[in-house]
Design a protein around this motif. Structure first.
Motif, PDB file in Angstrom:
ATOM      1  N   MET A 255       0.822  -1.201   0.000  1.00 16.54           N
ATOM      2  CA  MET A 255       0.000   0.000   0.000  1.00 16.54           C
ATOM      3  C   MET A 255       0.866   1.265   0.000  1.00 16.54           C
ATOM      4  SD  MET A 255      -3.192   0.930  -0.115  1.00 16.54           S
ATOM      5  CE  MET A 255      -4.180  -0.423   0.512  1.00 16.54           C
ATOM      6  N   ILE A 256       1.935   1.267   0.779  1.00 10.54           N
ATOM      7  CA  ILE A 256       2.842   2.413   0.812  1.00 10.54           C
ATOM      8  C   ILE A 256       3.418   2.664  -0.579  1.00 10.54           C
ATOM      9  CG2 ILE A 256       5.122   3.155   1.642  1.00 10.54           C
ATOM     10  CD1 ILE A 256       4.333   1.898   4.363  1.00 10.54           C
ATOM     11  N   GLU A 257       3.813   1.596  -1.265  1.00  9.28           N
ATOM     12  CA  GLU A 257       4.368   1.744  -2.613  1.00  9.28           C
ATOM     13  C   GLU A 257       3.314   2.263  -3.591  1.00  9.28           C
ATOM     14  OE1 GLU A 257       7.850  -1.677  -2.456  1.00  9.28           O
ATOM     15  OE2 GLU A 257       5.864  -2.200  -3.205  1.00  9.28           O
ATOM     16  N   GLN A 258       2.059   1.820  -3.439  1.00  5.66           N
ATOM     17  CA  GLN A 258       1.001   2.298  -4.327  1.00  5.66           C
ATOM     18  C   GLN A 258       0.747   3.794  -4.153  1.00  5.66           C
ATOM     19  OE1 GLN A 258      -1.755  -1.306  -3.438  1.00  5.66           O
ATOM     20  NE2 GLN A 258      -2.471  -0.504  -5.377  1.00  5.66           N
ATOM     21  N   PHE A 259       1.010   4.313  -2.958  1.00  5.74           N
ATOM     22  CA  PHE A 259       0.846   5.742  -2.710  1.00  5.74           C
ATOM     23  C   PHE A 259       2.131   6.526  -2.978  1.00  5.74           C
ATOM     24  CE2 PHE A 259      -3.002   4.389  -0.583  1.00  5.74           C
ATOM     25  CZ  PHE A 259      -3.857   5.461  -0.774  1.00  5.74           C
ATOM     26  N   GLY A 260       3.096   5.888  -3.635  1.00  7.96           N
ATOM     27  CA  GLY A 260       4.318   6.588  -4.031  1.00  7.96           C
ATOM     28  C   GLY A 260       5.415   6.589  -2.992  1.00  7.96           C
ATOM     29  N   GLY A 261       5.245   5.856  -1.899  1.00  8.99           N
ATOM     30  CA  GLY A 261       6.263   5.793  -0.870  1.00  8.99           C
ATOM     31  C   GLY A 261       7.342   4.784  -1.203  1.00  8.99           C
ATOM     32  N   LYS A 262       8.416   4.844  -0.442  1.00  3.76           N
ATOM     33  CA  LYS A 262       9.530   3.921  -0.657  1.00  3.76           C
ATOM     34  C   LYS A 262       9.748   3.093   0.602  1.00  3.76           C
ATOM     35  CE  LYS A 262      14.394   3.609  -2.002  1.00  3.76           C
ATOM     36  NZ  LYS A 262      15.635   4.350  -2.349  1.00  3.76           N
ATOM     37  N   ILE A 263       9.768   1.789   0.417  1.00  2.00           N
ATOM     38  CA  ILE A 263      10.045   0.868   1.513  1.00  2.00           C
ATOM     39  C   ILE A 263      10.845  -0.281   0.925  1.00  2.00           C
ATOM     40  CG2 ILE A 263       7.845  -0.374   1.215  1.00  2.00           C
ATOM     41  CD1 ILE A 263       7.820  -0.597   4.348  1.00  2.00           C
ATOM     42  N   THR A 264      11.880  -0.704   1.618  1.00  2.00           N
ATOM     43  CA  THR A 264      12.829  -1.669   1.067  1.00  2.00           C
ATOM     44  C   THR A 264      12.860  -2.935   1.908  1.00  2.00           C
ATOM     45  OG1 THR A 264      14.220   0.168   0.315  1.00  2.00           O
ATOM     46  CG2 THR A 264      15.246  -2.006   0.385  1.00  2.00           C
ATOM     47  N   ARG A 265      12.909  -4.084   1.232  1.00  2.00           N
ATOM     48  CA  ARG A 265      13.119  -5.354   1.931  1.00  2.00           C
ATOM     49  C   ARG A 265      14.497  -5.892   1.564  1.00  2.00           C
ATOM     50  NH1 ARG A 265      10.995  -9.450   4.651  1.00  2.00           N
ATOM     51  NH2 ARG A 265       8.912  -8.569   4.766  1.00  2.00           N
ATOM     52  N   ARG A 266      15.275  -6.255   2.593  1.00  2.00           N
ATOM     53  CA  ARG A 266      16.600  -6.832   2.391  1.00  2.00           C
ATOM     54  C   ARG A 266      16.709  -8.069   3.262  1.00  2.00           C
ATOM     55  NH1 ARG A 266      20.459  -2.484   3.729  1.00  2.00           N
ATOM     56  NH2 ARG A 266      20.031  -3.109   5.884  1.00  2.00           N
TER      57      ARG A 266
END
Length: 294
Positions: free
Chosen positions: A67-78
């Motif tokens: 959802m964050i990515e759909q709203f243009g946010g950036k979140i990373t999984r490593r």
């Protein structure tokens, strides 16, 4: 993270009062796999100064990240880490919310265990972090078809389920976070499978709306099933004929819906107390269930 939260016994008990303040990023290791706790820290991290890192023992449902990515946010999984930076800006967008697979699960099991059944469920959310119920049912031999559809957000599809000949399996490990809410209805499914089903690594069930290990064992036993509680799950003996009985939901919506589905194959009438709890997640449940009974 610097939040100011006060309440009884140093903020451990409600009522709680939260005072607005500046949050500081942190590195947090989840003691157990929990999408709810993870999401709370992600949202706090979006408002914090710096970079917040969350370490998961096992992958959990990722609706918040998507959802964050759909709203243009950036979140990373490593690997097993989720990284979010505070102070981001978001933009409005159109969201299509698919049907909840945790609600669909009750009809998937109903279709598999009720005689002469075929049910088609459309627009079901098929996010891979949530489809453990489908993996387990396929492993048990369910007569099922899953048809994925094109989607820009969450994975969506149609699932067709028919009356099935099932066999017991072992369920545990990294599969548990992908079906933790479906375990009560999976336990009912397992009563109708040949052999023994073992559910383990599911300690989180003890801290849901009720202790779901004890609730499932107690109520299915009242209906004639052979189910044993373990420290982290349960053992279900299959090929059980269910009888009628007087049971309770314990005020837990998922226990209530599981018992309602059990009544479809019980030899006598089933009376369920505290059935109003079902409305928490599925107000139209009985209307939809009744529409399928012929």
């Amino acid at each position: 993270m610097g939040a100011q939260i006060s309440g009884r016994e140093d903020g451990r008990f409600t009522p709680l009062a939260v005072q607005g303040t500046t949050l500081t990023a942190m590195h947090y290791e989840l003691p157990m796999a929990s999408a709810q706790v993870k999401s709370a820290i992600i949202f706090a991290g979006l408002q914090a100064n710096g970079e917040t890192v969350i370490t998961e023992p096992l992958p959990t449902r990722d609706h918040t990240e998507k959802m964050i990515e759909q709203f243009g946010g950036k979140i990373t999984r490593r690997d097993n880490e989720i990284i979010v930076t505070g102070g981001q800006s978001f933009k409005g967008t159109d969201i299509y919310v698919p049907g909840d697979i945790s609600s669909a699960a009750f009809f998937l099991v109903a279709g598999a265990i009720a005689p002469n059944s075929e049910i088609t469920l459309k627009n079901v959310g098929l996010n891979p972090t949530r489809t453990g119920i489908i993996d387990v049912m396929e492993k048990m031999g369910a007569n099922m078809e899953v048809i994925l559809e094109e989607s820009k957000g969450e994975e969506i599809g149609t699932v067709i389920i028919r009356t099935s000949e099932l066999h017991g399996v072992e369920i545990g490990g990294d599969l548990i976070p992908r079906l933790i809410d479906e375990i009560p209805i999976i336990a009912l499914l397992a009563t109708q499978a040949s052999g023994k089903t073992v559910i383990k690594d599911a300690e989180e069930l003890k801290v849901k709306e009720t202790n779901r290990i004890d609730a499932v064992v107690n109520e299915l036993t009242k209906l004639g099933a052979k189910v044993e509680a373990t420290e982290d799950g349960m053992i279900i003996h299959g090929n059980q004929s269910l009888t009628g009985g007087h049971v309770t939901s314990y005020g837990d919506h998922r226990i209530g819906m599981m018992l309602a589905v059990a009544s479809l194959i019980a030899s006598g009438s089933v009376t369920i107390e505290n059935i109003e709890a079902i409305a928490v997640s599925y107000p139209q449940f009985f209307e939809d269930l009744t529409s399928l009974i012929q």
